[in-house]
Design a protein around this motif. Structure first.
Motif, PDB file in Angstrom:
ATOM      1  N   ARG A  40       4.895 -12.959  12.646  1.00 44.88           N
ATOM      2  CA  ARG A  40       4.737 -11.585  12.156  1.00 44.88           C
ATOM      3  C   ARG A  40       6.112 -10.980  11.936  1.00 44.88           C
ATOM      4  NH1 ARG A  40      -0.214 -10.387  16.145  1.00 44.88           N
ATOM      5  NH2 ARG A  40      -1.722 -11.633  14.967  1.00 44.88           N
ATOM      6  N   ILE A  41       6.233 -10.335  10.803  1.00 44.97           N
ATOM      7  CA  ILE A  41       7.483  -9.673  10.442  1.00 44.97           C
ATOM      8  C   ILE A  41       7.209  -8.173  10.450  1.00 44.97           C
ATOM      9  CG2 ILE A  41       9.317  -9.467   8.713  1.00 44.97           C
ATOM     10  CD1 ILE A  41       8.885 -12.357   9.837  1.00 44.97           C
ATOM     11  N   MET A  42       8.070  -7.429  11.127  1.00 42.47           N
ATOM     12  CA  MET A  42       7.953  -5.981  11.170  1.00 42.47           C
ATOM     13  C   MET A  42       9.142  -5.381  10.422  1.00 42.47           C
ATOM     14  SD  MET A  42       5.238  -5.333  13.069  1.00 42.47           S
ATOM     15  CE  MET A  42       5.430  -3.627  13.521  1.00 42.47           C
ATOM     16  N   LEU A  43       8.852  -4.542   9.440  1.00 46.98           N
ATOM     17  CA  LEU A  43       9.879  -3.812   8.707  1.00 46.98           C
ATOM     18  C   LEU A  43       9.714  -2.340   9.068  1.00 46.98           C
ATOM     19  CD1 LEU A  43      12.095  -3.595   6.511  1.00 46.98           C
ATOM     20  CD2 LEU A  43      10.223  -3.232   4.874  1.00 46.98           C
ATOM     21  N   PHE A  44      10.765  -1.730   9.589  1.00 42.99           N
ATOM     22  CA  PHE A  44      10.710  -0.343  10.042  1.00 42.99           C
ATOM     23  C   PHE A  44      11.274   0.570   8.965  1.00 42.99           C
ATOM     24  CE2 PHE A  44      10.882  -3.082  13.723  1.00 42.99           C
ATOM     25  CZ  PHE A  44       9.771  -2.644  14.423  1.00 42.99           C
ATOM     26  N   CYS A  45      10.508   1.585   8.617  1.00 40.95           N
ATOM     27  CA  CYS A  45      10.872   2.498   7.538  1.00 40.95           C
ATOM     28  C   CYS A  45      10.868   3.939   8.033  1.00 40.95           C
ATOM     29  CB  CYS A  45       9.886   2.369   6.374  1.00 40.95           C
ATOM     30  SG  CYS A  45       9.845   0.736   5.633  1.00 40.95           S
ATOM     31  N   LYS A  46      11.654   4.762   7.357  1.00 39.69           N
ATOM     32  CA  LYS A  46      11.749   6.176   7.687  1.00 39.69           C
ATOM     33  C   LYS A  46      11.845   6.961   6.391  1.00 39.69           C
ATOM     34  CE  LYS A  46      12.718   9.449  10.773  1.00 39.69           C
ATOM     35  NZ  LYS A  46      11.619  10.220  11.210  1.00 39.69           N
ATOM     36  N   VAL A  47      11.054   8.014   6.272  1.00 40.80           N
ATOM     37  CA  VAL A  47      11.097   8.871   5.090  1.00 40.80           C
ATOM     38  C   VAL A  47      12.401   9.668   5.130  1.00 40.80           C
ATOM     39  CG1 VAL A  47       9.982  10.796   3.901  1.00 40.80           C
ATOM     40  CG2 VAL A  47       8.591   9.043   5.013  1.00 40.80           C
ATOM     41  N   GLY A  57       7.255  10.794   9.744  1.00 40.76           N
ATOM     42  CA  GLY A  57       7.950  10.064   8.698  1.00 40.76           C
ATOM     43  C   GLY A  57       8.337   8.639   9.043  1.00 40.76           C
ATOM     44  N   ALA A  58       7.878   8.145  10.189  1.00 41.44           N
ATOM     45  CA  ALA A  58       8.216   6.775  10.597  1.00 41.44           C
ATOM     46  C   ALA A  58       7.049   5.842  10.296  1.00 41.44           C
ATOM     47  CB  ALA A  58       8.570   6.730  12.077  1.00 41.44           C
ATOM     48  N   PHE A  59       7.371   4.694   9.721  1.00 36.63           N
ATOM     49  CA  PHE A  59       6.387   3.682   9.355  1.00 36.63           C
ATOM     50  C   PHE A  59       6.875   2.308   9.791  1.00 36.63           C
ATOM     51  CE2 PHE A  59       5.554   7.036   6.340  1.00 36.63           C
ATOM     52  CZ  PHE A  59       4.180   6.997   6.138  1.00 36.63           C
ATOM     53  N   ALA A  60       5.948   1.387   9.861  1.00 32.60           N
ATOM     54  CA  ALA A  60       6.285  -0.032  10.005  1.00 32.60           C
ATOM     55  C   ALA A  60       5.350  -0.805   9.089  1.00 32.60           C
ATOM     56  CB  ALA A  60       6.128  -0.496  11.450  1.00 32.60           C
ATOM     57  N   VAL A  61       5.883  -1.816   8.461  1.00 29.03           N
ATOM     58  CA  VAL A  61       5.067  -2.739   7.681  1.00 29.03           C
ATOM     59  C   VAL A  61       5.019  -4.033   8.473  1.00 29.03           C
ATOM     60  CG1 VAL A  61       4.819  -4.039   5.541  1.00 29.03           C
ATOM     61  CG2 VAL A  61       5.744  -1.710   5.489  1.00 29.03           C
ATOM     62  N   MET A  62       3.819  -4.474   8.805  1.00 31.52           N
ATOM     63  CA  MET A  62       3.641  -5.718   9.542  1.00 31.52           C
ATOM     64  C   MET A  62       3.021  -6.734   8.593  1.00 31.52           C
ATOM     65  SD  MET A  62       1.593  -8.066  11.283  1.00 31.52           S
ATOM     66  CE  MET A  62       0.008  -7.284  11.170  1.00 31.52           C
TER      67      MET A  62
END
Length: 104
Positions: A7-14, A53-58
């Motif tokens: 699993r790859i987690m990409l952390f994003c912020k608006v 505004g915080a997200f993660a794409v798994m």
């Protein structure tokens, strides 16, 4: 060498002047372009319940080799470009890789 699912987690912020819908649109655009990618089992956009505004794409891959093959391929950079402006700058790196160690 890892075996089994990865699993790859990409952390994003608006960004301050951005909106959550921008992240959602970029996620959907990328997901459509990744449909049918060998080894990709699926992905999810996760929104934080704690931090605005915080997200993660798994994304889940059948193996590290499958992920690595795609990651090193020519399409990777273009396919993931829409989310690049939203990668969380507060993190030492905006992504993490995990292997499934145990599951029930």
């Amino acid at each position: 060498m890892t075996t089994g699912r990865v699993r790859i987690m990409l952390f994003c912020k608006v960004p301050d002047r951005g909106s959550e819908s921008e992240v959602e649109e970029a996620y959907h655009l990328i997901s459509k372009s990744l449909a049918g990618t060998p080894g990709l089992l699926g992905n999810e956009l996760l929104r934080s319940l704690i931090e605005d505004g915080a997200f993660a794409v798994m994304s889940e891959w059948e193996s590290f080799d499958a992920f690595h093959h795609w990651d090193e391929g020519p399409a990777h950079k273009d396919q993931t470009a829409p989310l690049r402006p939203y990668q969380d700058p507060a993190r030492p790196r905006p992504w993490e890789m995990y292997t499934v160690q145990a599951a029930y």
